[in-house]
Design a protein around this motif. Sequence first.
Motif, PDB file in Angstrom:
ATOM      1  N   ARG A  23       0.860  -1.252   0.084  1.00 28.73           N
ATOM      2  CA  ARG A  23      -0.077  -0.074  -0.104  1.00 28.73           C
ATOM      3  C   ARG A  23       0.762   1.334  -0.150  1.00 28.73           C
ATOM      4  N   GLU A  24       1.770   1.321   0.778  1.00 26.71           N
ATOM      5  CA  GLU A  24       2.751   2.302   0.606  1.00 26.71           C
ATOM      6  C   GLU A  24       3.517   2.794  -0.661  1.00 26.71           C
ATOM      7  N   LEU A  25       3.694   1.733  -1.395  1.00 30.46           N
ATOM      8  CA  LEU A  25       4.088   2.146  -2.903  1.00 30.46           C
ATOM      9  C   LEU A  25       3.043   2.344  -3.660  1.00 30.46           C
ATOM     10  N   GLY A  26       1.698   2.302  -3.538  1.00 25.92           N
ATOM     11  CA  GLY A  26       0.781   2.618  -4.197  1.00 25.92           C
ATOM     12  C   GLY A  26       0.722   3.898  -4.949  1.00 25.92           C
ATOM     13  N   PHE A  27      -0.080   4.215  -5.976  1.00 24.12           N
ATOM     14  CA  PHE A  27      -0.110   5.628  -6.769  1.00 24.12           C
ATOM     15  C   PHE A  27      -1.217   5.592  -7.373  1.00 24.12           C
ATOM     16  N   PHE A  28      -1.928   6.788  -7.505  1.00 23.12           N
ATOM     17  CA  PHE A  28      -3.001   6.887  -8.178  1.00 23.12           C
ATOM     18  C   PHE A  28      -2.665   6.992  -9.829  1.00 23.12           C
ATOM     19  N   GLY A  29      -3.857   6.830 -10.496  1.00 24.04           N
ATOM     20  CA  GLY A  29      -3.555   6.791 -11.974  1.00 24.04           C
ATOM     21  C   GLY A  29      -4.942   6.406 -12.619  1.00 24.04           C
ATOM     22  N   PHE A  37      -6.561   3.921  -7.387  1.00 25.52           N
ATOM     23  CA  PHE A  37      -5.317   3.671  -6.675  1.00 25.52           C
ATOM     24  C   PHE A  37      -4.739   2.133  -6.857  1.00 25.52           C
ATOM     25  N   LEU A  38      -3.575   2.215  -7.614  1.00 25.60           N
ATOM     26  CA  LEU A  38      -2.751   0.956  -7.992  1.00 25.60           C
ATOM     27  C   LEU A  38      -1.868   0.598  -7.021  1.00 25.60           C
ATOM     28  N   MET A  39      -1.611  -0.682  -6.894  1.00 25.52           N
ATOM     29  CA  MET A  39      -0.673  -1.089  -5.690  1.00 25.52           C
ATOM     30  C   MET A  39       0.273  -2.006  -6.582  1.00 25.52           C
ATOM     31  N   CYS A  44       3.213  -8.236  -9.405  1.00 23.35           N
ATOM     32  CA  CYS A  44       2.230  -7.570 -10.463  1.00 23.35           C
ATOM     33  C   CYS A  44       1.929  -6.231  -9.851  1.00 23.35           C
ATOM     34  N   ILE A  45       1.302  -5.527 -10.713  1.00 24.49           N
ATOM     35  CA  ILE A  45       0.666  -4.078 -10.240  1.00 24.49           C
ATOM     36  C   ILE A  45      -0.970  -4.641 -10.157  1.00 24.49           C
ATOM     37  N   VAL A  46      -1.546  -4.181  -9.066  1.00 30.16           N
ATOM     38  CA  VAL A  46      -2.962  -4.400  -9.141  1.00 30.16           C
ATOM     39  C   VAL A  46      -3.884  -3.220  -8.876  1.00 30.16           C
ATOM     40  N   GLU A  47      -5.225  -3.449  -9.178  1.00 32.09           N
ATOM     41  CA  GLU A  47      -6.335  -2.530  -8.834  1.00 32.09           C
ATOM     42  C   GLU A  47      -7.418  -3.281  -8.988  1.00 32.09           C
ATOM     43  N   LEU A  48      -8.353  -3.648  -7.821  1.00 32.45           N
ATOM     44  CA  LEU A  48      -8.959  -4.770  -8.108  1.00 32.45           C
ATOM     45  C   LEU A  48     -10.537  -4.168  -7.603  1.00 32.45           C
ATOM     46  N   THR A  49     -10.532  -2.848  -7.333  1.00 36.03           N
ATOM     47  CA  THR A  49     -12.010  -2.246  -6.830  1.00 36.03           C
ATOM     48  C   THR A  49     -12.818  -1.856  -7.840  1.00 36.03           C
ATOM     49  N   GLU A  50     -12.256  -1.460  -9.095  1.00 32.71           N
ATOM     50  CA  GLU A  50     -12.939  -0.850 -10.070  1.00 32.71           C
ATOM     51  C   GLU A  50     -13.197  -1.805 -11.373  1.00 32.71           C
ATOM     52  N   MET A  51     -14.299  -1.699 -12.048  1.00 33.22           N
ATOM     53  CA  MET A  51     -14.288  -2.671 -13.375  1.00 33.22           C
ATOM     54  C   MET A  51     -14.043  -1.833 -14.589  1.00 33.22           C
ATOM     55  N   PRO A  52     -13.202  -2.518 -15.427  1.00 32.64           N
ATOM     56  CA  PRO A  52     -12.615  -3.715 -15.114  1.00 32.64           C
ATOM     57  C   PRO A  52     -11.055  -3.647 -14.268  1.00 32.64           C
ATOM     58  N   GLY A 102       9.144   6.994  -5.639  1.00 31.91           N
ATOM     59  CA  GLY A 102       8.661   5.810  -5.183  1.00 31.91           C
ATOM     60  C   GLY A 102       8.501   4.775  -6.308  1.00 31.91           C
ATOM     61  N   LEU A 103       7.716   5.049  -7.284  1.00 32.20           N
ATOM     62  CA  LEU A 103       7.376   4.231  -8.424  1.00 32.20           C
ATOM     63  C   LEU A 103       8.768   3.727  -9.073  1.00 32.20           C
ATOM     64  N   LYS A 104       9.888   4.691  -9.252  1.00 31.35           N
ATOM     65  CA  LYS A 104      10.968   4.302  -9.725  1.00 31.35           C
ATOM     66  C   LYS A 104      11.847   3.505  -8.788  1.00 31.35           C
ATOM     67  N   GLU A 105      11.677   3.786  -7.636  1.00 34.73           N
ATOM     68  CA  GLU A 105      12.499   2.827  -6.514  1.00 34.73           C
ATOM     69  C   GLU A 105      11.906   1.438  -6.851  1.00 34.73           C
ATOM     70  N   TRP A 106      10.582   1.246  -6.790  1.00 32.55           N
ATOM     71  CA  TRP A 106       9.896  -0.117  -6.766  1.00 32.55           C
ATOM     72  C   TRP A 106      10.345  -0.729  -8.087  1.00 32.55           C
ATOM     73  N   MET A 107      10.472  -0.031  -9.156  1.00 35.83           N
ATOM     74  CA  MET A 107      10.777  -0.711 -10.537  1.00 35.83           C
ATOM     75  C   MET A 107      12.173  -1.222 -10.234  1.00 35.83           C
ATOM     76  N   THR A 108      13.042  -0.346  -9.669  1.00 35.17           N
ATOM     77  CA  THR A 108      14.517  -0.854  -9.643  1.00 35.17           C
ATOM     78  C   THR A 108      14.720  -2.040  -8.782  1.00 35.17           C
ATOM     79  N   SER A 109      13.799  -2.081  -7.734  1.00 34.74           N
ATOM     80  CA  SER A 109      13.853  -3.434  -6.838  1.00 34.74           C
ATOM     81  C   SER A 109      13.224  -4.563  -7.227  1.00 34.74           C
TER      82      SER A 109
END
Length: 167
Positions: A23-29, A37-39, A44-52, A102-109
């Motif tokens: 959750r702490e690495l999540g971002f809006f888009g 809010f994608l996490m 993977c990268i997920v967002e499961l509350t909205e359709m699709p 934060g997104l760049k840090e996660w992608m590097t990790s």
Amino acid sequence: KRVQEHWGREFPDLNLEFDVPFRELGFFGVPHKSNVFLMPTIHCIVELTEMPPTVIPIEDIEIVNLERVGFNLKNFDVAIIFKDFEKEVLRIDTVPSNYLDGLKEWMTSVKLKYYETKMNLIWKQILKNIVEEPQTFIENGGWSFLDMDISDDDSDDQQELDSEFEP
């Protein structure tokens, strides 16, 4: 986590493991039509509350291009290019700039190769050219055309060589 606990109690012999989002690495888009809010997770990268729902497996991603990245812009876009070049590029639009580091840090990790560009690219045409002429793509340095770190001096030298060329 509750689902993991439930399955562990009810069906211990299945040995199922659930991927827990960070959750702490999540971002809006905007991956589809609404701002969500994608996490990221480990896989993977997920967002499961909205359709699709949005589920992007990391193993399917070739590269990520962060577009419209600039010092004075409030938002940037994320273009996800899949290993299957026949698959359409997934765009996540209007990500607030405060999520960039934060997104760049996660992608590097997770060892995801990413690039930053100042403008949006026409991916349909780029991928079409790669599929039609893969050898040319490789000979021209692959994804290096996205690398903003290449100095302007290199391009000036190339322009001088081009201007000296006589057929």
